[in-house]
Design a protein around this motif. Structure first.
Motif, PDB file in Angstrom:
ATOM      1  N   HIS A  75       0.834  -1.202   0.000  1.00  0.00           N
ATOM      2  CA  HIS A  75       0.000   0.000   0.000  1.00  0.00           C
ATOM      3  C   HIS A  75       0.871   1.256   0.000  1.00  0.00           C
ATOM      4  CE1 HIS A  75      -2.265   3.172   2.213  1.00  0.00           C
ATOM      5  NE2 HIS A  75      -3.264   2.780   1.433  1.00  0.00           N
ATOM      6  N   ARG A  76       1.830   1.309   0.923  1.00  0.00           N
ATOM      7  CA  ARG A  76       2.717   2.476   1.018  1.00  0.00           C
ATOM      8  C   ARG A  76       3.540   2.656  -0.263  1.00  0.00           C
ATOM      9  NH1 ARG A  76       6.416   0.629   4.044  1.00  0.00           N
ATOM     10  NH2 ARG A  76       7.999   0.654   2.421  1.00  0.00           N
ATOM     11  N   MET A  77       4.072   1.567  -0.749  1.00  0.00           N
ATOM     12  CA  MET A  77       4.943   1.584  -1.921  1.00  0.00           C
ATOM     13  C   MET A  77       4.200   2.097  -3.161  1.00  0.00           C
ATOM     14  SD  MET A  77       6.956  -1.759  -3.335  1.00  0.00           S
ATOM     15  CE  MET A  77       7.424  -2.176  -1.652  1.00  0.00           C
ATOM     16  N   LEU A  78       2.985   1.602  -3.380  1.00  0.00           N
ATOM     17  CA  LEU A  78       2.236   1.994  -4.563  1.00  0.00           C
ATOM     18  C   LEU A  78       1.845   3.467  -4.500  1.00  0.00           C
ATOM     19  CD1 LEU A  78       1.016   1.044  -7.229  1.00  0.00           C
ATOM     20  CD2 LEU A  78      -1.083   0.530  -5.996  1.00  0.00           C
ATOM     21  N   ILE A  79       1.423   3.916  -3.336  1.00  0.00           N
ATOM     22  CA  ILE A  79       1.033   5.322  -3.196  1.00  0.00           C
ATOM     23  C   ILE A  79       2.235   6.241  -3.393  1.00  0.00           C
ATOM     24  CG2 ILE A  79       0.289   7.035  -1.485  1.00  0.00           C
ATOM     25  CD1 ILE A  79      -1.868   5.070  -0.649  1.00  0.00           C
ATOM     26  N   GLU A  80       3.406   5.836  -2.886  1.00  0.00           N
ATOM     27  CA  GLU A  80       4.618   6.627  -3.106  1.00  0.00           C
ATOM     28  C   GLU A  80       4.908   6.768  -4.596  1.00  0.00           C
ATOM     29  OE1 GLU A  80       7.643   4.616  -0.898  1.00  0.00           O
ATOM     30  OE2 GLU A  80       7.100   5.564   1.021  1.00  0.00           O
ATOM     31  N   LYS A  81       4.741   5.692  -5.348  1.00  0.00           N
ATOM     32  CA  LYS A  81       5.008   5.727  -6.789  1.00  0.00           C
ATOM     33  C   LYS A  81       3.975   6.582  -7.533  1.00  0.00           C
ATOM     34  CE  LYS A  81       7.371   1.223  -6.857  1.00  0.00           C
ATOM     35  NZ  LYS A  81       8.717   1.711  -7.152  1.00  0.00           N
ATOM     36  N   LEU A  82       2.723   6.534  -7.070  1.00  0.00           N
ATOM     37  CA  LEU A  82       1.692   7.378  -7.677  1.00  0.00           C
ATOM     38  C   LEU A  82       1.994   8.857  -7.420  1.00  0.00           C
ATOM     39  CD1 LEU A  82      -1.571   5.379  -6.855  1.00  0.00           C
ATOM     40  CD2 LEU A  82      -0.488   5.637  -9.098  1.00  0.00           C
ATOM     41  N   LYS A  83       2.467   9.175  -6.230  1.00  0.00           N
ATOM     42  CA  LYS A  83       2.830  10.556  -5.897  1.00  0.00           C
ATOM     43  C   LYS A  83       4.000  11.040  -6.748  1.00  0.00           C
ATOM     44  CE  LYS A  83       1.210  10.732  -1.094  1.00  0.00           C
ATOM     45  NZ  LYS A  83       1.622  10.793   0.345  1.00  0.00           N
ATOM     46  N   SER A  89      -3.667   2.098 -13.505  1.00  0.00           N
ATOM     47  CA  SER A  89      -5.126   2.077 -13.607  1.00  0.00           C
ATOM     48  C   SER A  89      -5.765   2.599 -12.325  1.00  0.00           C
ATOM     49  CB  SER A  89      -5.615   0.648 -13.887  1.00  0.00           C
ATOM     50  OG  SER A  89      -5.266  -0.219 -12.814  1.00  0.00           O
ATOM     51  N   LEU A  90      -4.971   2.698 -11.256  1.00  0.00           N
ATOM     52  CA  LEU A  90      -5.464   3.195  -9.968  1.00  0.00           C
ATOM     53  C   LEU A  90      -5.289   4.705  -9.811  1.00  0.00           C
ATOM     54  CD1 LEU A  90      -3.928   0.350  -7.781  1.00  0.00           C
ATOM     55  CD2 LEU A  90      -6.369   0.703  -8.184  1.00  0.00           C
ATOM     56  N   SER A  91      -4.669   5.359 -10.778  1.00  0.00           N
ATOM     57  CA  SER A  91      -4.349   6.786 -10.667  1.00  0.00           C
ATOM     58  C   SER A  91      -5.594   7.638 -10.405  1.00  0.00           C
ATOM     59  CB  SER A  91      -3.642   7.283 -11.928  1.00  0.00           C
ATOM     60  OG  SER A  91      -2.406   6.633 -12.101  1.00  0.00           O
ATOM     61  N   ARG A  92      -6.637   7.430 -11.199  1.00  0.00           N
ATOM     62  CA  ARG A  92      -7.843   8.245 -11.046  1.00  0.00           C
ATOM     63  C   ARG A  92      -8.515   7.994  -9.701  1.00  0.00           C
ATOM     64  NH1 ARG A  92     -12.851   7.558 -15.114  1.00  0.00           N
ATOM     65  NH2 ARG A  92     -13.082   5.677 -13.845  1.00  0.00           N
ATOM     66  N   LEU A  93      -8.583   6.732  -9.298  1.00  0.00           N
ATOM     67  CA  LEU A  93      -9.189   6.385  -8.014  1.00  0.00           C
ATOM     68  C   LEU A  93      -8.428   7.043  -6.870  1.00  0.00           C
ATOM     69  CD1 LEU A  93     -11.520   4.600  -6.944  1.00  0.00           C
ATOM     70  CD2 LEU A  93      -9.848   2.756  -6.658  1.00  0.00           C
ATOM     71  N   ALA A 108      -6.074  -4.742  -8.853  1.00  0.00           N
ATOM     72  CA  ALA A 108      -5.284  -4.204  -9.961  1.00  0.00           C
ATOM     73  C   ALA A 108      -4.178  -5.181 -10.359  1.00  0.00           C
ATOM     74  CB  ALA A 108      -4.691  -2.851  -9.575  1.00  0.00           C
ATOM     75  N   VAL A 109      -3.580  -5.839  -9.370  1.00  0.00           N
ATOM     76  CA  VAL A 109      -2.574  -6.861  -9.667  1.00  0.00           C
ATOM     77  C   VAL A 109      -3.198  -7.968 -10.516  1.00  0.00           C
ATOM     78  CG1 VAL A 109      -1.101  -8.661  -8.680  1.00  0.00           C
ATOM     79  CG2 VAL A 109      -1.182  -6.417  -7.601  1.00  0.00           C
ATOM     80  N   GLN A 110      -4.354  -8.443 -10.098  1.00  0.00           N
ATOM     81  CA  GLN A 110      -5.036  -9.517 -10.810  1.00  0.00           C
ATOM     82  C   GLN A 110      -5.443  -9.102 -12.225  1.00  0.00           C
ATOM     83  OE1 GLN A 110      -7.839 -10.115  -7.368  1.00  0.00           O
ATOM     84  NE2 GLN A 110      -7.549 -12.270  -7.875  1.00  0.00           N
ATOM     85  N   ASN A 111      -5.709  -7.793 -12.400  1.00  0.00           N
ATOM     86  CA  ASN A 111      -6.146  -7.284 -13.700  1.00  0.00           C
ATOM     87  C   ASN A 111      -4.979  -6.862 -14.593  1.00  0.00           C
ATOM     88  OD1 ASN A 111      -8.843  -7.694 -13.049  1.00  0.00           O
ATOM     89  ND2 ASN A 111      -9.131  -5.609 -12.282  1.00  0.00           N
ATOM     90  N   GLY A 112      -3.738  -7.117 -14.128  1.00  0.00           N
ATOM     91  CA  GLY A 112      -2.578  -6.874 -14.970  1.00  0.00           C
ATOM     92  C   GLY A 112      -2.019  -5.468 -14.938  1.00  0.00           C
ATOM     93  N   ASP A 113      -2.360  -4.672 -13.920  1.00  0.00           N
ATOM     94  CA  ASP A 113      -1.808  -3.319 -13.817  1.00  0.00           C
ATOM     95  C   ASP A 113      -0.292  -3.388 -13.630  1.00  0.00           C
ATOM     96  OD1 ASP A 113      -2.483  -0.288 -13.208  1.00  0.00           O
ATOM     97  OD2 ASP A 113      -0.996  -0.927 -11.725  1.00  0.00           O
ATOM     98  N   VAL A 114       0.446  -2.732 -14.515  1.00  0.00           N
ATOM     99  CA  VAL A 114       1.908  -2.870 -14.536  1.00  0.00           C
ATOM    100  C   VAL A 114       2.546  -2.352 -13.252  1.00  0.00           C
ATOM    101  CG1 VAL A 114       4.017  -2.152 -15.712  1.00  0.00           C
ATOM    102  CG2 VAL A 114       2.031  -2.819 -17.049  1.00  0.00           C
ATOM    103  N   LEU A 115       2.073  -1.199 -12.755  1.00  0.00           N
ATOM    104  CA  LEU A 115       2.675  -0.624 -11.552  1.00  0.00           C
ATOM    105  C   LEU A 115       2.393  -1.487 -10.324  1.00  0.00           C
ATOM    106  CD1 LEU A 115       4.341   1.739 -10.471  1.00  0.00           C
ATOM    107  CD2 LEU A 115       2.188   2.942  -9.999  1.00  0.00           C
TER     108      LEU A 115
END
Length: 203
Positions: A75-83, A89-93, A108-115
């Motif tokens: 959770h922390r890692m993904l949000i840091e990368k979005l920032k 695909s989670l950017s808008r959310l 998102a992992v299951q749906n193939g989101d690269v990040l």
């Protein structure tokens, strides 16, 4: 209930079970017996001081394995990368709500989101480092990984195995199988039932 009576047939008398969910925990079966430790707190692999990341753990210490290998770390890692401006695909959310649920990240992992896949791969590599140390110490025949993050499947298990192959002693890890749990979220409930049966009935 009867179908669960045979769950242990393919088990090993020396095995490690890792629970990779929001936190990180571990259970150990040594010589066929569940190991509790002196005070009943054995298996706190999440708080092994392995990482030099200066991240504060929920236990109050810094650099615990859980800060790099857990759902909270994902959770922390993904949000840091979005920032940082990484696309997902989670950017808008994330922009709409200012946060993300772990379930949304795992979907998102299951749906193939690269990040998201990149992040869960980093989780796997870090967990693999911890498992390498456990294998070197306990020489288990089997390591089972369960918990919410195993929906990552190969994106998780392959980095784990790569890290173990690179970092553990070959003559020790050669006999260790590493598997994802097939019981999913039922594992904890089933384990509780068997522990209660053993405590109350001695079976």
């Amino acid at each position: 209930y009867g179908e669960y009576m045979n769950l242990g047939k393919k088990a090993d008398s020396n095995m490690i079970a890792i629970n990779l969910s929001w936190g990180l925990g571990m259970g150990m079966i040594l010589d066929g017996q569940l190991y509790y430790g002196k005070s009943g707190f054995s298996g706190e692999i999440g708080h092994f001081p392995l990482l030099n990341n200066d991240v504060m753990c929920r236990c109050g210490k810094v650099g615990c394995l859980e800060t790099g290998a857990s759902g909270s770390a994902l959770h922390r890692m993904l949000i840091e990368k979005l920032k940082e401006g990484r696309r997902s695909s989670l950017s808008r959310l994330y922009k709409e709500h200012g946060d993300l649920e772990l379930s949304e990240i795992l979907r998102a992992v299951q749906n193939g989101d690269v990040l998201a896949i990149e992040c869960i791969g980093e989780i796997g590599e870090t967990l693999g480092r911890g498992i390498s140390g456990i294998i070197n110490i306990f020489n288990p025949g089997l390591v089972i990984i369960g918990g919410r993050l195993i929906v990552g499947k190969d994106h998780l298990i392959l980095p784990i195995r790569t890290a173990v192959n690179r970092l553990s002693m070959e003559r020790v890890s050669a006999d260790t199988k590493i598997r994802l749990s097939t019981l999913g979220r039922k594992a904890i409930s089933i384990g509780d039932c068997f522990l209660a049966r053993k405590k109350l009935l001695g079976i």
